[in-house]
Design a protein around this motif. Sequence first.
Motif, PDB file in Angstrom:
ATOM      1  N   THR A  54       1.786 -34.834  22.226  1.00 47.21           N
ATOM      2  CA  THR A  54       1.759 -35.701  23.409  1.00 47.21           C
ATOM      3  C   THR A  54       2.948 -36.639  23.426  1.00 47.21           C
ATOM      4  OG1 THR A  54       0.323 -37.273  22.264  1.00 47.21           O
ATOM      5  CG2 THR A  54      -0.745 -35.614  23.648  1.00 47.21           C
ATOM      6  N   ALA A  55       3.548 -36.892  22.244  1.00 47.81           N
ATOM      7  CA  ALA A  55       4.720 -37.766  22.163  1.00 47.81           C
ATOM      8  C   ALA A  55       5.502 -37.453  20.894  1.00 47.81           C
ATOM      9  CB  ALA A  55       4.301 -39.231  22.153  1.00 47.81           C
ATOM     10  N   ARG A  56       6.815 -37.707  20.961  1.00 40.83           N
ATOM     11  CA  ARG A  56       7.693 -37.606  19.786  1.00 40.83           C
ATOM     12  C   ARG A  56       8.520 -38.873  19.739  1.00 40.83           C
ATOM     13  NH1 ARG A  56      11.577 -33.026  19.702  1.00 40.83           N
ATOM     14  NH2 ARG A  56      11.805 -33.635  17.552  1.00 40.83           N
ATOM     15  N   LYS A  57       8.539 -39.534  18.610  1.00 38.97           N
ATOM     16  CA  LYS A  57       9.292 -40.768  18.457  1.00 38.97           C
ATOM     17  C   LYS A  57      10.163 -40.670  17.205  1.00 38.97           C
ATOM     18  CE  LYS A  57       5.602 -43.358  20.695  1.00 38.97           C
ATOM     19  NZ  LYS A  57       6.043 -43.068  21.983  1.00 38.97           N
ATOM     20  N   ASP A  58      11.383 -41.172  17.303  1.00 40.33           N
ATOM     21  CA  ASP A  58      12.308 -41.172  16.169  1.00 40.33           C
ATOM     22  C   ASP A  58      12.642 -42.626  15.874  1.00 40.33           C
ATOM     23  OD1 ASP A  58      14.161 -40.628  14.214  1.00 40.33           O
ATOM     24  OD2 ASP A  58      15.364 -39.274  15.448  1.00 40.33           O
ATOM     25  N   TYR A  59      12.393 -43.063  14.650  1.00 45.54           N
ATOM     26  CA  TYR A  59      12.659 -44.446  14.257  1.00 45.54           C
ATOM     27  C   TYR A  59      13.925 -44.497  13.404  1.00 45.54           C
ATOM     28  CZ  TYR A  59       7.952 -45.465  15.858  1.00 45.54           C
ATOM     29  OH  TYR A  59       6.821 -45.611  16.635  1.00 45.54           O
ATOM     30  N   VAL A  60      14.825 -45.416  13.759  1.00 45.04           N
ATOM     31  CA  VAL A  60      16.077 -45.588  13.033  1.00 45.04           C
ATOM     32  C   VAL A  60      16.036 -46.959  12.355  1.00 45.04           C
ATOM     33  CG1 VAL A  60      18.581 -45.764  13.256  1.00 45.04           C
ATOM     34  CG2 VAL A  60      17.323 -44.134  14.659  1.00 45.04           C
ATOM     35  N   VAL A  61      16.369 -46.981  11.075  1.00 43.01           N
ATOM     36  CA  VAL A  61      16.339 -48.213  10.294  1.00 43.01           C
ATOM     37  C   VAL A  61      17.727 -48.856  10.303  1.00 43.01           C
ATOM     38  CG1 VAL A  61      15.871 -49.197   8.014  1.00 43.01           C
ATOM     39  CG2 VAL A  61      14.513 -47.264   8.836  1.00 43.01           C
ATOM     40  N   PHE A  62      17.788 -50.118  10.711  1.00 44.11           N
ATOM     41  CA  PHE A  62      19.062 -50.828  10.844  1.00 44.11           C
ATOM     42  C   PHE A  62      19.902 -50.763   9.568  1.00 44.11           C
ATOM     43  CE2 PHE A  62      21.651 -54.623  10.280  1.00 44.11           C
ATOM     44  CZ  PHE A  62      22.456 -54.557  11.397  1.00 44.11           C
ATOM     45  N   SER A  63      19.285 -51.046   8.431  1.00 41.69           N
ATOM     46  CA  SER A  63      20.037 -51.115   7.171  1.00 41.69           C
ATOM     47  C   SER A  63      20.578 -49.759   6.725  1.00 41.69           C
ATOM     48  CB  SER A  63      19.179 -51.729   6.067  1.00 41.69           C
ATOM     49  OG  SER A  63      18.039 -50.924   5.835  1.00 41.69           O
ATOM     50  N   LYS A  64      20.144 -48.676   7.374  1.00 41.07           N
ATOM     51  CA  LYS A  64      20.612 -47.336   7.015  1.00 41.07           C
ATOM     52  C   LYS A  64      21.703 -46.821   7.950  1.00 41.07           C
ATOM     53  CE  LYS A  64      17.468 -47.090   3.830  1.00 41.07           C
ATOM     54  NZ  LYS A  64      17.835 -47.382   2.463  1.00 41.07           N
ATOM     55  N   ILE A  65      22.081 -47.623   8.960  1.00 39.13           N
ATOM     56  CA  ILE A  65      23.108 -47.217   9.916  1.00 39.13           C
ATOM     57  C   ILE A  65      24.493 -47.570   9.377  1.00 39.13           C
ATOM     58  CG2 ILE A  65      24.069 -47.608  12.231  1.00 39.13           C
ATOM     59  CD1 ILE A  65      21.218 -48.226  13.173  1.00 39.13           C
ATOM     60  N   GLN A  66      25.372 -46.580   9.337  1.00 37.93           N
ATOM     61  CA  GLN A  66      26.755 -46.825   8.933  1.00 37.93           C
ATOM     62  C   GLN A  66      27.591 -47.184  10.155  1.00 37.93           C
ATOM     63  OE1 GLN A  66      28.559 -43.745   6.565  1.00 37.93           O
ATOM     64  NE2 GLN A  66      30.624 -44.350   7.162  1.00 37.93           N
ATOM     65  N   SER A  67      27.440 -46.411  11.221  1.00 39.06           N
ATOM     66  CA  SER A  67      28.201 -46.645  12.447  1.00 39.06           C
ATOM     67  C   SER A  67      27.533 -45.901  13.585  1.00 39.06           C
ATOM     68  CB  SER A  67      29.651 -46.188  12.295  1.00 39.06           C
ATOM     69  OG  SER A  67      29.702 -44.788  12.079  1.00 39.06           O
ATOM     70  N   PHE A  68      27.986 -46.179  14.816  1.00 39.79           N
ATOM     71  CA  PHE A  68      27.510 -45.405  15.949  1.00 39.79           C
ATOM     72  C   PHE A  68      28.605 -45.284  16.977  1.00 39.79           C
ATOM     73  CE2 PHE A  68      26.207 -49.722  17.068  1.00 39.79           C
ATOM     74  CZ  PHE A  68      26.545 -49.836  18.407  1.00 39.79           C
ATOM     75  N   GLU A  69      28.493 -44.225  17.787  1.00 41.20           N
ATOM     76  CA  GLU A  69      29.489 -43.936  18.821  1.00 41.20           C
ATOM     77  C   GLU A  69      28.746 -43.686  20.125  1.00 41.20           C
ATOM     78  OE1 GLU A  69      33.025 -40.657  19.675  1.00 41.20           O
ATOM     79  OE2 GLU A  69      31.672 -40.359  17.988  1.00 41.20           O
ATOM     80  N   VAL A  70      29.298 -44.204  21.223  1.00 37.86           N
ATOM     81  CA  VAL A  70      28.720 -44.012  22.551  1.00 37.86           C
ATOM     82  C   VAL A  70      29.732 -43.239  23.391  1.00 37.86           C
ATOM     83  CG1 VAL A  70      27.862 -45.146  24.635  1.00 37.86           C
ATOM     84  CG2 VAL A  70      27.411 -46.166  22.380  1.00 37.86           C
ATOM     85  N   MET A  71      29.320 -42.064  23.885  1.00 36.06           N
ATOM     86  CA  MET A  71      30.169 -41.244  24.734  1.00 36.06           C
ATOM     87  C   MET A  71      29.540 -41.193  26.124  1.00 36.06           C
ATOM     88  SD  MET A  71      30.993 -38.341  21.916  1.00 36.06           S
ATOM     89  CE  MET A  71      29.466 -38.600  21.036  1.00 36.06           C
ATOM     90  N   GLU A  72      30.100 -41.947  27.052  1.00 35.61           N
ATOM     91  CA  GLU A  72      29.527 -42.086  28.386  1.00 35.61           C
ATOM     92  C   GLU A  72      29.978 -40.961  29.311  1.00 35.61           C
ATOM     93  OE1 GLU A  72      30.250 -46.053  29.906  1.00 35.61           O
ATOM     94  OE2 GLU A  72      30.434 -46.751  27.843  1.00 35.61           O
ATOM     95  N   TYR A  73      29.083 -40.617  30.246  1.00 36.32           N
ATOM     96  CA  TYR A  73      29.419 -39.610  31.260  1.00 36.32           C
ATOM     97  C   TYR A  73      28.577 -39.845  32.493  1.00 36.32           C
ATOM     98  CZ  TYR A  73      25.122 -37.289  29.667  1.00 36.32           C
ATOM     99  OH  TYR A  73      23.833 -37.008  29.341  1.00 36.32           O
TER     100      TYR A  73
END
Length: 86
Positions: free
Chosen positions: A65-84
């Motif tokens: 009925t649902a799928r959720k993905d949790y991301v932990v702040f302290s485990k993030i090295q970097s992120f990239e945003v590619m807009e379109y």
Amino acid sequence: MPDPDPQPSGDNALLVIKMISGLEKEFELTTSEVQDFIDWYNGRADGRGKETYMFDKDFNKGPFTARKDYVVFSKIQSFEVMEYTK
């Protein structure tokens, strides 16, 4: 000089989060959802907010009925945003 707090300008974006483990997580989001993530990330970097950020996956649900993905702040090295724009 680059804008220190850029605002997304496209309608949608692919957000790619690189974890410190080397794993990359990709999320196709609306501009509003990207801004929510960036606001959470910046707030958490300043010591405010929850340690985790939840992405609601509305694709490939299968029998769930649902799928959720949790991301932990302290485990993030970097992120990239590619807009379109679709």
